[in-house]
Design a protein around this motif. Structure first.
Motif, PDB file in Angstrom:
ATOM      1  N   UNK A 128       0.710  -1.172   0.071  1.00  0.00           N
ATOM      2  CA  UNK A 128      -0.042  -0.185  -0.032  1.00  0.00           C
ATOM      3  C   UNK A 128       0.835   1.225   0.043  1.00  0.00           C
ATOM      4  N   UNK A 129       1.927   1.267   0.603  1.00  0.00           N
ATOM      5  CA  UNK A 129       3.001   2.387   0.693  1.00  0.00           C
ATOM      6  C   UNK A 129       3.532   2.740  -0.820  1.00  0.00           C
ATOM      7  N   UNK A 130       3.829   1.451  -1.227  1.00  0.00           N
ATOM      8  CA  UNK A 130       4.470   1.473  -2.759  1.00  0.00           C
ATOM      9  C   UNK A 130       3.340   2.053  -3.584  1.00  0.00           C
ATOM     10  N   UNK A 131       2.224   1.829  -3.647  1.00  0.00           N
ATOM     11  CA  UNK A 131       1.186   2.298  -4.221  1.00  0.00           C
ATOM     12  C   UNK A 131       0.750   3.788  -4.186  1.00  0.00           C
ATOM     13  N   UNK A 132       0.785   3.986  -2.736  1.00  0.00           N
ATOM     14  CA  UNK A 132       0.568   5.612  -2.415  1.00  0.00           C
ATOM     15  C   UNK A 132       1.511   6.323  -2.854  1.00  0.00           C
ATOM     16  N   UNK A 133       3.054   6.032  -2.644  1.00  0.00           N
ATOM     17  CA  UNK A 133       3.962   6.764  -3.335  1.00  0.00           C
ATOM     18  C   UNK A 133       4.046   7.000  -4.895  1.00  0.00           C
ATOM     19  N   UNK A 134       3.508   6.435  -5.689  1.00  0.00           N
ATOM     20  CA  UNK A 134       3.534   6.322  -6.848  1.00  0.00           C
ATOM     21  C   UNK A 134       2.529   7.525  -7.507  1.00  0.00           C
ATOM     22  N   UNK A 135       3.384   8.044  -8.575  1.00  0.00           N
ATOM     23  CA  UNK A 135       2.555   9.210  -9.224  1.00  0.00           C
ATOM     24  C   UNK A 135       1.281   8.613 -10.206  1.00  0.00           C
ATOM     25  N   UNK A 136       1.352   7.343 -10.376  1.00  0.00           N
ATOM     26  CA  UNK A 136      -0.009   6.766 -10.759  1.00  0.00           C
ATOM     27  C   UNK A 136      -0.791   5.867  -9.805  1.00  0.00           C
ATOM     28  N   UNK A 137      -0.859   6.344  -8.790  1.00  0.00           N
ATOM     29  CA  UNK A 137      -1.561   5.494  -7.612  1.00  0.00           C
ATOM     30  C   UNK A 137      -2.819   4.929  -7.935  1.00  0.00           C
ATOM     31  N   UNK A 138      -3.850   5.809  -8.773  1.00  0.00           N
ATOM     32  CA  UNK A 138      -5.184   5.223  -9.289  1.00  0.00           C
ATOM     33  C   UNK A 138      -5.027   4.074  -9.997  1.00  0.00           C
ATOM     34  N   UNK A 139      -4.207   4.223 -11.104  1.00  0.00           N
ATOM     35  CA  UNK A 139      -4.145   3.137 -12.082  1.00  0.00           C
ATOM     36  C   UNK A 139      -3.639   2.099 -11.457  1.00  0.00           C
ATOM     37  N   UNK A 140      -2.548   2.024 -10.557  1.00  0.00           N
ATOM     38  CA  UNK A 140      -1.977   0.814  -9.833  1.00  0.00           C
ATOM     39  C   UNK A 140      -3.001  -0.026  -9.001  1.00  0.00           C
ATOM     40  N   UNK A 141      -3.685   0.947  -8.061  1.00  0.00           N
ATOM     41  CA  UNK A 141      -4.608   0.495  -7.215  1.00  0.00           C
ATOM     42  C   UNK A 141      -5.841  -0.246  -7.949  1.00  0.00           C
ATOM     43  N   UNK A 142      -6.109   0.125  -9.236  1.00  0.00           N
ATOM     44  CA  UNK A 142      -7.213  -0.568 -10.107  1.00  0.00           C
ATOM     45  C   UNK A 142      -6.765  -1.666 -10.499  1.00  0.00           C
ATOM     46  N   UNK A 143      -5.640  -1.662 -11.110  1.00  0.00           N
ATOM     47  CA  UNK A 143      -4.884  -2.990 -11.581  1.00  0.00           C
ATOM     48  C   UNK A 143      -4.485  -4.138 -10.450  1.00  0.00           C
ATOM     49  N   UNK A 144      -4.279  -3.637  -8.998  1.00  0.00           N
ATOM     50  CA  UNK A 144      -4.043  -4.723  -8.241  1.00  0.00           C
ATOM     51  C   UNK A 144      -5.438  -5.271  -7.833  1.00  0.00           C
ATOM     52  N   UNK A 145      -6.396  -4.422  -7.674  1.00  0.00           N
ATOM     53  CA  UNK A 145      -7.957  -4.841  -7.544  1.00  0.00           C
ATOM     54  C   UNK A 145      -8.315  -5.951  -8.518  1.00  0.00           C
ATOM     55  N   UNK A 146      -8.034  -5.261  -9.737  1.00  0.00           N
ATOM     56  CA  UNK A 146      -8.493  -6.438 -10.896  1.00  0.00           C
ATOM     57  C   UNK A 146      -7.794  -7.645 -10.909  1.00  0.00           C
ATOM     58  N   UNK A 147      -6.302  -7.578 -10.585  1.00  0.00           N
ATOM     59  CA  UNK A 147      -5.821  -8.836 -10.421  1.00  0.00           C
ATOM     60  C   UNK A 147      -6.258  -9.594  -9.326  1.00  0.00           C
ATOM     61  N   UNK A 148      -6.625  -9.425  -8.281  1.00  0.00           N
ATOM     62  CA  UNK A 148      -7.133 -10.194  -7.006  1.00  0.00           C
ATOM     63  C   UNK A 148      -8.146 -10.509  -7.515  1.00  0.00           C
ATOM     64  N   UNK A 149      -9.239  -9.825  -8.002  1.00  0.00           N
ATOM     65  CA  UNK A 149     -10.580 -10.256  -8.565  1.00  0.00           C
ATOM     66  C   UNK A 149     -10.414 -11.423  -9.474  1.00  0.00           C
ATOM     67  N   UNK A 150      -9.369 -11.306 -10.311  1.00  0.00           N
ATOM     68  CA  UNK A 150      -9.220 -12.459 -11.402  1.00  0.00           C
ATOM     69  C   UNK A 150      -9.037 -13.827 -10.654  1.00  0.00           C
ATOM     70  N   UNK A 151      -8.165 -13.512  -9.475  1.00  0.00           N
ATOM     71  CA  UNK A 151      -7.518 -14.893  -8.649  1.00  0.00           C
ATOM     72  C   UNK A 151      -8.932 -15.488  -7.973  1.00  0.00           C
ATOM     73  N   UNK A 152      -9.852 -14.611  -7.534  1.00  0.00           N
ATOM     74  CA  UNK A 152     -11.187 -15.178  -7.193  1.00  0.00           C
ATOM     75  C   UNK A 152     -11.970 -15.841  -8.046  1.00  0.00           C
ATOM     76  N   UNK A 153     -11.901 -15.327  -9.238  1.00  0.00           N
ATOM     77  CA  UNK A 153     -12.688 -15.971 -10.506  1.00  0.00           C
ATOM     78  C   UNK A 153     -12.110 -17.245 -10.610  1.00  0.00           C
ATOM     79  N   UNK A 154     -10.755 -17.384 -10.726  1.00  0.00           N
ATOM     80  CA  UNK A 154     -10.021 -18.499 -11.019  1.00  0.00           C
ATOM     81  C   UNK A 154     -10.258 -19.663 -10.144  1.00  0.00           C
ATOM     82  N   UNK A 155     -10.342 -19.323  -8.949  1.00  0.00           N
ATOM     83  CA  UNK A 155     -10.595 -20.250  -7.807  1.00  0.00           C
ATOM     84  C   UNK A 155     -11.850 -20.758  -7.710  1.00  0.00           C
TER      85      UNK A 155
END
Length: 554
Positions: A128-155
């Motif tokens: 969370x600190x790495x995302x917050x410090x990024x100049x592109x925090x909203x995009x990275x946050x969306x990507x992390x959420x989408x990646x994790x949602x995909x893991x739920x779908x896979x399971x």
């Protein structure tokens, strides 16, 4: 939103950190704890979804959100907009070598090694600190959420499985291969084809499964070929070619989807493969087992919906060209993409004279075609769609210079890297070799930005569709409309027949929502081709209707 992290502890216990408070839970009580907290809508934080979620699903518990730390760390370490040094900690080495759980793992808790008891709450704070410090925090946050949602779908897809008729599968194998052979033997029809190949090549002892033996037999018969690929063999005129091609086709069926495959992966009328989200560098999925991303045509008739249920099969028309229009902000190409056929839209726009020319030019730009008819099309279309074609060209030039590139949401492609001593010596001795290497990487980086962004759109699509399907029914996941298959730009939903039309609409709404989420400044159409069928083999066929006869032998 509350985040609840779960960490494995020795002795069949779990450490839950809930709103900053630590709770130690017995493993036997974990399902009840999750079930009790889930109505509050928390985000569950754990090291690997493939380890934690399946036991919850078995207990009838579905979670809406999670953060997969393994996938998140993998993504942030490569993301150009993230400071990877913020992920460094005492446990970093162990987090970096964490691998996804697979179905063969005996239980949630395996051997007590260095990756078993990593503190999820501490790693979550670092990410969370790495995302917050990024100049592109909203995009990275969306990507992390989408990646994790995909893991739920896979399971969930592994849990529910694809409905599979073993009787139909065995009939198909019998028709094409003959009766099931003893272990280690070829089926009789496959052995007959092997005999035809041996006879045509005058090689009575030939093992057609051995590439060196087959190449040697072909050369002795006067057939000089560099390899034994089907595409190479089709260009050869020799009596052995026809039976050999048929042999290779059926040998592949026997080895990848034959009786042994069914014994391992089909249980209780369900094919339950193991998916690996983000298994490729672009973010596309791969398979941990069972051939999850492939349904060969020969066995698709065995994928049959349950009585009273149907499959809704939906795939996106020309996903990557539409993604290119959106991520580049090319309004002219976006206009051509309005409707079901982007290539025809380019013709109607006056950019090219035929649909084939449009396809050649656009695919040539994304895959690096520089010569022939495709190369000529690229040159002309670059003037018409400068933003789109310029984006992939810039990515290619960056790759050739040894630089990394990134997707729309920030997934990074590793740079070509510093050349090793051997590479340097080779380049000095053969500068053309180094040039070819860099151009090859440029072709890869040109496609990476589009294919990777296409994977991001698809993750957003299935994440939204998953929640839409959940709201259409009651009970556990398998009792409602649910995803059973996903491949890059195609989904298969298993649904009660009376909800099929609603599922079609929801799949379309989810596709539009994914486009709006990623491409906020430009409206891009993502039309779907949909089929409602009883058997997956009928998807896309004209006239297929729910309730089609799938009786064995018909």
């Amino acid at each position: 939103m509350t985040r609840i992290s779960l960490t494995r502890l020795p002795g069949d216990r779990v450490l839950a950190v809930d709103a900053g408070l630590e709770h130690v839970i017995e493993l036997a009580d974990l399902s009840a704890y999750v079930e009790g907290r889930e109505p509050d809508g928390p985000r569950w934080v754990w090291d690997d979804t493939a380890r934690w979620y399946p036991p919850l699903l078995e207990a009838g518990i579905r979670v809406e959100r999670c953060h997969d730390l393994r996938l998140g760390r993998q993504l942030l370490r490569r993301a150009p907009a993230a400071d990877a040094s913020l992920l460094v900690a005492e446990e970093s080495e162990h987090w970096d070598r964490l691998r996804p759980a697979v179905p063969s793992d005996p239980a949630l808790f395996s051997v007590d090694d260095s990756t078993e008891h990593l503190r999820a709450d501490l790693e979550d704070a670092r990410q969370r600190a790495a995302v917050a410090a990024s100049s592109e925090a909203p995009r990275l946050g969306l990507l992390l959420a989408a990646e994790s949602a995909g893991a739920l779908v896979a399971a969930e897809m592994t849990h529910t499985g694809v409905p599979w008729r073993t009787d139909i599968h065995e009939r198909l194998l019998g028709e094409q291969l003959g009766p099931r052979p003893p272990r280690g033997a070829r089926p009789v029809l496959l052995e007959a084809l092997a005999g035809e190949v041996r006879s045509a090549l005058a090689a009575p002892g030939l093992n057609p499964d051995s590439r060196p033996e087959l190449l040697g037999a072909l050369r002795r018969a006067g057939v000089e070929v560099p390899d034994t690929r089907a595409s190479t063999l089709r260009a050869v005129e020799h009596p052995a070619v026809v039976p050999l091609l048929r042999y290779k086709q059926l040998a592949h069926l026997f080895s990848t989807n034959g009786w042994a495959w069914a014994d391992q992966w089909v249980k209780d009328g369900r094919f339950r493969p193991s998916y690996q989200p983000a298994g490729s560098i672009t973010g596309r999925w791969s398979s941990n087992g069972g051939g999850a991303l492939s349904f060969p045509v020969q066995v698709r008739p065995a994928a049959v919906a349950d009585d009273g249920w149907v499959f809704v099969v939906a795939d996106v028309a020309q996903l990557e060209p539409r993604v290119l229009a959106g991520m580049s902000g090319d309004r002219a190409l976006a206009k051509a993409a309005q409707g079901t056929d982007l290539y025809q839209g380019m013709v109607d726009d006056g950019a090219v004279g035929s649909r084939n020319d449009a396809k050649l030019g656009l695919l040539g730009a994304m895959y690096g075609a520089t010569s022939g008819e495709s190369g000529r099309m690229v040159a002309g279309l670059t003037r018409r769609y400068p933003a789109a074609f310029g984006l992939v060209e810039e990515a290619a030039r960056a790759g050739e210079r040894g630089l990394g590139v990134r997707t729309l949401l920030g997934r990074g492609c590793p740079p070509l890297g510093e050349a090793s001593t051997t590479d340097v010596d080779t380049a000095r001795a053969d500068p053309e070799s180094e040039t070819r290497r860099r151009r090859s990487y440029g072709r890869f980086s040109r496609n990476f930005v589009v294919q990777g962004t296409g994977a991001e759109w698809a993750l957003c699509w299935i994440a939204d569709l998953r929640n839409r399907l959940w709201r259409l029914g009651a009970g556990p996941v398998e009792a409602r409309p649910h995803l059973v298959f996903f491949l890059h730009d195609e989904v298969v939903v298993h649904t009660p027949a009376h909800l099929a039309d609603v599922v079609v609409a929801e799949a379309s709404h989810a596709a539009a929502a994914a486009g709006a989420l990623l491409f906020r400044q430009l409206s891009i159409d993502f039309p779907l081709n949909t089929s409602i069928v009883r058997s997956y083999a009928d998807a896309g066929k004209p006239g297929s209707v729910p309730g089609a006869d799938v009786t064995p032998g018909r």
